[in-house]
Motif scaffolding. Sequence first.
Motif, short mmCIF file in Angstrom:
data_model
loop_
_atom_site.label_atom_id
_atom_site.label_comp_id
_atom_site.label_asym_id
_atom_site.label_seq_id
_atom_site.Cartn_x
_atom_site.Cartn_y
_atom_site.Cartn_z
N VAL A 20 0.85 -1.19 0.00
CA VAL A 20 0.00 0.00 0.00
C VAL A 20 0.89 1.24 0.00
CG1 VAL A 20 -1.74 1.32 1.28
CG2 VAL A 20 -1.84 -1.20 1.24
N GLY A 21 0.61 2.18 -0.89
CA GLY A 21 1.37 3.42 -0.93
C GLY A 21 0.43 4.60 -1.07
N ALA A 22 0.58 5.60 -0.21
CA ALA A 22 -0.32 6.74 -0.22
C ALA A 22 0.42 8.06 -0.42
CB ALA A 22 -1.12 6.80 1.08
N LYS A 23 -0.07 8.86 -1.38
CA LYS A 23 0.42 10.23 -1.56
C LYS A 23 -0.58 11.18 -0.91
CE LYS A 23 -0.46 13.28 -4.79
NZ LYS A 23 -0.39 14.59 -4.09
N PRO A 24 -0.21 11.84 0.17
CA PRO A 24 -1.13 12.79 0.80
C PRO A 24 -1.39 14.01 -0.09
CG PRO A 24 0.61 12.11 2.32
CD PRO A 24 1.02 11.66 0.94
N THR A 25 -2.36 14.81 0.30
CA THR A 25 -2.55 16.11 -0.34
C THR A 25 -1.23 16.88 -0.31
OG1 THR A 25 -4.90 16.26 0.26
CG2 THR A 25 -3.73 18.33 -0.13
N TYR A 26 -0.88 17.52 -1.43
CA TYR A 26 0.34 18.34 -1.46
C TYR A 26 0.23 19.42 -0.38
CZ TYR A 26 3.88 21.67 -3.02
OH TYR A 26 4.95 22.52 -3.08
N GLY A 27 1.25 19.51 0.45
CA GLY A 27 1.23 20.45 1.57
C GLY A 27 0.69 19.86 2.85
N GLY A 28 0.18 18.64 2.77
CA GLY A 28 -0.33 17.98 3.96
C GLY A 28 0.74 17.29 4.77
N THR A 29 1.91 17.06 4.16
CA THR A 29 3.09 16.55 4.85
C THR A 29 4.25 17.47 4.51
OG1 THR A 29 3.41 15.01 2.98
CG2 THR A 29 2.41 14.12 4.98
N SER A 30 5.12 17.66 5.47
CA SER A 30 6.17 18.67 5.33
C SER A 30 7.28 18.25 4.37
CB SER A 30 6.79 18.96 6.70
OG SER A 30 7.90 19.84 6.57
#
Length: 491
Positions: free
Chosen positions: A190-200
């Motif tokens: 499983v691989g997740a890309k968060p919303t841009y700007g949601g992780t530093s």
Amino acid sequence: MTDVTAMTATQIAGLVATGAASAVEVTQAHLDRIAAVDGRVNAFLHVDTEGALAAARDVDARRAAGEELGPLAGVPVAVKDVLTTKGVPTTVGSKILEGWRPPYDSTIVQRLRAAGTVMLGKTNMDEFAMGSSTEYSAYGPSRNPWDTDRIPGGSGGGSAAALAAYEAPLAIGSDTGGSIRQPGAVTGTVGAKPTYGGTSRYGLVAFSSSLDTPGPCARTVLDAALLHAAIGGHDPRDSTSIPAPVPDVVAAAKLGATGDLSGVRLGIVTEFGGEGAEPGVTAAFNEAVDTLTKLGAEIVEISCPHFRYALPAYYLIAPSECSSNLARFDGVRFGLRTGDDGNRSLEEVMSLTREAGFGPEVKRRIMLGTYALSSGYYDAYYGQAQKVRTLITRDFTAAFERVDALISPTTPFVAFPLGARTSDPYQMYLADLFTIPSNLYGGPGISVPCGLSEGLPVGLQVMAPTLADDRMYRVAAALESAVGTLTPPTM
């Protein structure tokens, strides 16, 4: 003790929390697993044995003292070598930073430490995150535990391979055009890309500043959600960080695990239908769509007409930004320095250093980007690509007025043999055909296993609106509850 390396992060955390296993025992088991199999996988560039065991001892001491710790305390994690780690080598898969030990931790690493996770080491990757197979690493390719003659995806193939080989229950990746989701798909993880700007992005060695997004990798959706919650949130040191709380992704994953998608509308992107996905990938995806329907989801066709231009737009925007970001690697301030014999000019030393330090794919993209930004061509190339990006964003906005999330195959094909595409950059770039639109838009996306083709994993991608990361976790967890997780052949 039961083999903890075969357990999920959630199960391991439960063992440590109840005292059924110590963090040191868990960590040592994973270090032993790395020693046993990584010679065949090459998932790790650096294993921090002493640091990991010290962190594990600290967790055990704090637990013994009665301190209340986080839900992932004592769980080992592997970190993609694109994030700075204080005193631990950070190479970004490149010779130009070989041996560099940063004087500070990235925000992601700081949050991992604060959560009580145990960092095992740094994972292999395509140099500067430029690639889709991990074959462009300066330190040799990682290999897919399903078939070690095949690629584990890229650029974060090391993190995905570490998970699939049971060397770590959790990993961190970064996703610029699909570098978390595509490796997840081809390794059955499983691989997740968060919303841009949601992780530093503070401490993330930059490739493309408007696209780079660090995120979680795991073997289950709930584990990915727990890791997402631990690393996400606003960071004042990152000017692109969103000052908003992380959506409750853990609750969403637990809700999805009940297998009920009643009232959820999912869109299938019409334009992805004719993009040449392998028959086996299409068949596995279609079966997954049938499963989602049985779980209560309503499936509708959605047209996103500008998605067809995402790939060319990306390969103007990303190289342009990389040509700017990589200018800092000059052989003067840190990293490799070549040709400084006292008889050469600074310009000659810079040139020799970059010639020796950068690999062929990085050089290719720097040249593409420099050309696209050059006087007389900026508007025709970079400027035009940004206009396409706006149109793709409008496609997403219109789509999300009709559906809760979009679904597609994660990648058009299963893991291909090592060396099969390195001579044809375009064929390599096609690996990210379905993932790139989310990066250009800035919204979250997740890949979850949905079946097998030719005995190799296939991933289904869920794309959600910006700041609606919880939606993708709910859908992914529901599918996982119905089809189960994938187990690679024993290594």
